[in-house]
Design a protein around this motif. Sequence first.
Motif, mmCIF file in Angstrom:
data_model
loop_
_atom_site.group_PDB
_atom_site.id
_atom_site.type_symbol
_atom_site.label_atom_id
_atom_site.label_comp_id
_atom_site.label_asym_id
_atom_site.label_seq_id
_atom_site.Cartn_x
_atom_site.Cartn_y
_atom_site.Cartn_z
ATOM 1 N N ILE A 1 0.862 -1.178 0.000
ATOM 2 C CA ILE A 1 0.000 0.000 0.000
ATOM 3 C C ILE A 1 0.895 1.223 0.000
ATOM 4 N N ALA A 2 0.556 2.198 -0.789
ATOM 5 C CA ALA A 2 1.399 3.394 -0.877
ATOM 6 C C ALA A 2 1.348 4.169 0.442
ATOM 7 N N ARG B 1 -0.789 8.019 14.921
ATOM 8 C CA ARG B 1 0.133 7.482 13.922
ATOM 9 C C ARG B 1 0.741 6.158 14.367
ATOM 10 N N TRP B 2 1.007 6.008 15.672
ATOM 11 C CA TRP B 2 1.539 4.735 16.151
ATOM 12 C C TRP B 2 0.515 3.617 15.945
ATOM 13 N N GLN B 3 -0.738 3.887 16.286
ATOM 14 C CA GLN B 3 -1.757 2.845 16.122
ATOM 15 C C GLN B 3 -1.956 2.505 14.655
ATOM 16 N N GLU B 4 -1.780 3.486 13.790
ATOM 17 C CA GLU B 4 -1.862 3.212 12.347
ATOM 18 C C GLU B 4 -0.721 2.291 11.926
ATOM 19 N N ALA B 5 0.456 2.488 12.522
ATOM 20 C CA ALA B 5 1.593 1.605 12.232
ATOM 21 C C ALA B 5 1.283 0.172 12.677
ATOM 22 N N VAL B 6 0.703 0.035 13.869
ATOM 23 C CA VAL B 6 0.362 -1.291 14.399
ATOM 24 C C VAL B 6 -0.688 -1.959 13.515
ATOM 25 N N ASN B 7 -1.731 -1.237 13.156
ATOM 26 C CA ASN B 7 -2.799 -1.812 12.327
ATOM 27 C C ASN B 7 -2.273 -2.215 10.945
ATOM 28 N N SER B 8 -1.384 -1.392 10.401
ATOM 29 C CA SER B 8 -0.818 -1.707 9.081
ATOM 30 C C SER B 8 0.045 -2.955 9.147
ATOM 31 N N ALA B 9 0.827 -3.077 10.209
ATOM 32 C CA ALA B 9 1.664 -4.272 10.380
ATOM 33 C C ALA B 9 0.787 -5.510 10.521
ATOM 34 N N TYR B 10 -0.278 -5.397 11.285
ATOM 35 C CA TYR B 10 -1.182 -6.529 11.509
ATOM 36 C C TYR B 10 -1.843 -6.976 10.207
ATOM 37 N N HIS C 1 3.993 0.345 4.776
ATOM 38 C CA HIS C 1 3.178 1.420 5.352
ATOM 39 C C HIS C 1 3.427 1.526 6.856
ATOM 40 N N ALA C 2 3.582 0.381 7.518
ATOM 41 C CA ALA C 2 3.879 0.388 8.953
ATOM 42 C C ALA C 2 5.209 1.076 9.212
ATOM 43 N N GLN C 3 6.199 0.809 8.368
ATOM 44 C CA GLN C 3 7.512 1.442 8.524
ATOM 45 C C GLN C 3 7.431 2.948 8.311
ATOM 46 N N ALA C 4 6.643 3.365 7.328
ATOM 47 C CA ALA C 4 6.477 4.798 7.073
ATOM 48 C C ALA C 4 5.825 5.494 8.271
ATOM 49 N N GLU C 5 4.852 4.826 8.871
ATOM 50 C CA GLU C 5 4.186 5.397 10.047
ATOM 51 C C GLU C 5 5.152 5.461 11.238
ATOM 52 N N LEU C 6 6.021 4.463 11.357
ATOM 53 C CA LEU C 6 7.023 4.464 12.422
ATOM 54 C C LEU C 6 7.962 5.656 12.270
#
Length: 227
Positions: free
Chosen positions: A91-92, A147-156, A162-167
Amino acid sequence: MIIDHDRFVELESLEERLDSEMNALRDVLSEVENRASDIAWELDDYLAEYHFSMVEESIDQLAELVGVKEIDDLKLLSALARIRNDTAQVIAPEGNEIPTLSKEQLPPRAPDDIGDGLWDERIESLKDRVHHCATHIHDLLGRFGVRWQEAVNSAYDGYGDHAQAELVTVQALVAEAQNAYKLWEVCLSELYGDSPGSLGDVGEMVEETEKWVAVQLAGQQTLDESS
């Protein structure tokens, strides 16, 4: 392809274990958002009370929320999701712009040589600068949890990139909060220099400390001169 019953049961068990491990990781990582919300809640009071040492401590606590362990767990969650999905989801990454604040962007400060009749205007301009920094810090901490929760949800969900970008965004928010604190502290000093009483109990405490230090230094100087 036909899978025998024993093999099917084994695969089903592995899938259950994988889901269990992923859910456990997600729950642990989501605690970061909960703790960040608690810190942000406490920070609002510290900012309102000009409690500079507690504001600094709160931002340090925020920085410690995402350490090596949390980053490794986030990567592990992404890896497990790829195994579960049997593919790497793509995902971009969104362009998460980080709000910044510099001294030049602060509201103007009334000149030092302002007349007595306009002294209140100068104090208000200094207060406005302090408030501007405080609002910026508040905004940064609010964004951190989202933004952290978005990283977690993307990783899941298996969106590792996308998770790395949010991190990266989360880490940039912490860095900006640390810079904003330094700017807030400078503005606080300016206000204290002209109006210690404007800082309430904290201003009174600093003023009393300065008086005590001055007395100690004067006493030491007297001893040095008499010896």
